[in-house]
Design an enzyme around this catalytic site. Structure first.
Site, mmCIF file in Angstrom:
data_model
loop_
_atom_site.group_PDB
_atom_site.id
_atom_site.type_symbol
_atom_site.label_atom_id
_atom_site.label_comp_id
_atom_site.label_asym_id
_atom_site.label_seq_id
_atom_site.Cartn_x
_atom_site.Cartn_y
_atom_site.Cartn_z
ATOM 1 N N ASN A 38 0.853 -1.178 0.000
ATOM 2 C CA ASN A 38 0.000 0.000 0.000
ATOM 3 C C ASN A 38 0.899 1.241 0.000
ATOM 4 O O ASN A 38 1.723 1.413 0.886
ATOM 5 C CB ASN A 38 -0.913 -0.028 1.231
ATOM 6 C CG ASN A 38 -1.933 1.077 1.222
ATOM 7 O OD1 ASN A 38 -1.592 2.245 1.095
ATOM 8 N ND2 ASN A 38 -3.195 0.707 1.363
ATOM 9 N N HIS A 49 -3.424 0.518 -3.376
ATOM 10 C CA HIS A 49 -3.484 -0.502 -2.327
ATOM 11 C C HIS A 49 -2.423 -1.554 -2.662
ATOM 12 O O HIS A 49 -1.868 -1.562 -3.767
ATOM 13 C CB HIS A 49 -4.865 -1.135 -2.296
ATOM 14 C CG HIS A 49 -5.904 -0.274 -1.644
ATOM 15 N ND1 HIS A 49 -7.146 -0.749 -1.294
ATOM 16 C CD2 HIS A 49 -5.889 1.023 -1.272
ATOM 17 C CE1 HIS A 49 -7.851 0.209 -0.734
ATOM 18 N NE2 HIS A 49 -7.111 1.304 -0.710
ATOM 19 N N GLU A 51 -2.532 -4.772 -3.395
ATOM 20 C CA GLU A 51 -2.808 -5.623 -4.560
ATOM 21 C C GLU A 51 -2.657 -4.839 -5.855
ATOM 22 O O GLU A 51 -2.116 -5.347 -6.841
ATOM 23 C CB GLU A 51 -4.226 -6.209 -4.472
ATOM 24 C CG GLU A 51 -4.461 -7.070 -3.250
ATOM 25 C CD GLU A 51 -4.996 -6.302 -2.043
ATOM 26 O OE1 GLU A 51 -5.636 -6.944 -1.204
ATOM 27 O OE2 GLU A 51 -4.796 -5.074 -1.937
ATOM 28 N N SER A 76 -7.526 -9.003 3.709
ATOM 29 C CA SER A 76 -8.667 -9.285 2.845
ATOM 30 C C SER A 76 -8.850 -8.160 1.823
ATOM 31 O O SER A 76 -8.866 -6.986 2.192
ATOM 32 C CB SER A 76 -9.919 -9.430 3.722
ATOM 33 O OG SER A 76 -11.031 -9.793 2.960
ATOM 34 N N CYS A 78 -10.191 -5.325 -0.588
ATOM 35 C CA CYS A 78 -11.333 -4.415 -0.642
ATOM 36 C C CYS A 78 -12.068 -4.562 -1.975
ATOM 37 O O CYS A 78 -11.659 -5.328 -2.853
ATOM 38 C CB CYS A 78 -10.850 -2.978 -0.457
ATOM 39 S SG CYS A 78 -9.971 -2.337 -1.903
ATOM 40 N N CYS A 81 -9.735 -3.718 -5.076
ATOM 41 C CA CYS A 81 -8.748 -4.753 -5.368
ATOM 42 C C CYS A 81 -9.415 -6.041 -5.825
ATOM 43 O O CYS A 81 -8.924 -6.720 -6.728
ATOM 44 C CB CYS A 81 -7.859 -4.980 -4.150
ATOM 45 S SG CYS A 81 -6.887 -3.506 -3.742
ATOM 46 N N ASP A 141 -8.240 4.980 4.491
ATOM 47 C CA ASP A 141 -7.866 3.928 3.533
ATOM 48 C C ASP A 141 -9.050 3.044 3.170
ATOM 49 O O ASP A 141 -9.141 2.583 2.050
ATOM 50 C CB ASP A 141 -6.718 3.071 4.094
ATOM 51 C CG ASP A 141 -6.022 2.279 3.008
ATOM 52 O OD1 ASP A 141 -5.490 2.915 2.087
ATOM 53 O OD2 ASP A 141 -6.037 1.046 3.082
#
Length: 144
Positions: A38, A49, A51, A76, A78, A81, A141
Site C-alpha cells: 500500500n 493498495h 494488490e 482481505s 477491498c 482490489c 484507507d
C-alpha cells in the site's frame, strides 16, 4: 518460497515508509512476477493498495498469464482490489487475515475465485497495532 512471508515483507516495507502495512505478491507458476505494498500515503494516491501495486509492478501480462496466477495479500481485499482480481481472472487469492477487515471474499467466491483465509497471527498483530496507532489514516484507507 513462502509467498505470504514475501507479502508480509512488502507490508513491513510500507510501514517503514510511513504508509499502511498491507503487502501483496502476484505469483505465476511458482515465480513472483509482481510485488507491492500500500503506497497511498507515500505516493499521494487514491488507488495504490497493496494488490493494485503488485499488479502494476507485474506490468502488462497476457490474459492467459493472469488466469494462471495466485495473488497473496496480507489483508482481505477491498472492493477495488477484488474488482481488479476479478477483471484479470486471477483464480486464486490467499489472504493473510480478515479479522481486522473483511473485504469482498464472498463476492470473489461467487464469481468462481478460490479464496483461502489463513488468519496469520503476524498479519493480524501488524494490522491491529497499525489501526490502534493510526485510526484516522486507517479509516481514510477503507473509505470511512
Amino acid at each position: 518460497m513462502d509467498f505470504l512471508e514475501e507479502a508480509i515483507k512488502e507490508a513491513k516495507k510500507g510501514l517503514e515508509e510511513g504508509g499502511i502495512p498491507i503487502g501483496s505478491i502476484l505469483v505465476h507458476k511458482g515465480k513472483i512476477i509482481g510485488r507491492g505494498h500500500n503506497r497511498r500515503v507515500q505516493q499521494g494516491s487514491c488507488i495504490l493498495h497493496g494488490e493494485m501495486d503488485a499488479l502494476e509492478n507485474a506490468g502488462r501480462q497476457p490474459a492467459a498469464v493472469y488466469r494462471e496466477c495466485t495473488i497473496y495479500t496480507t489483508l482481505s481485499p477491498c472492493s477495488m482490489c477484488s474488482g481488479a482480481i476479478a477483471l484479470y481472472g486471477i483464480p486464486t487469492v490467499i489472504v493473510g487475515e480478515n479479522k481486522t477487515f473483511q473485504g469482498e471474499e464472498e463476492w470473489l467466491r461467487n464469481k468462481g475465485h478460490k479464496v483461502t483465509v489463513l488468519n496469520d497471527a503476524s498479519c493480524i498483530a501488524m494490522m491491529e497495532a497499525f489501526i490502534e496507532e493510526n485510526p484516522d489514516l486507517w479509516n481514510e484507507d477503507i473509505g470511512e
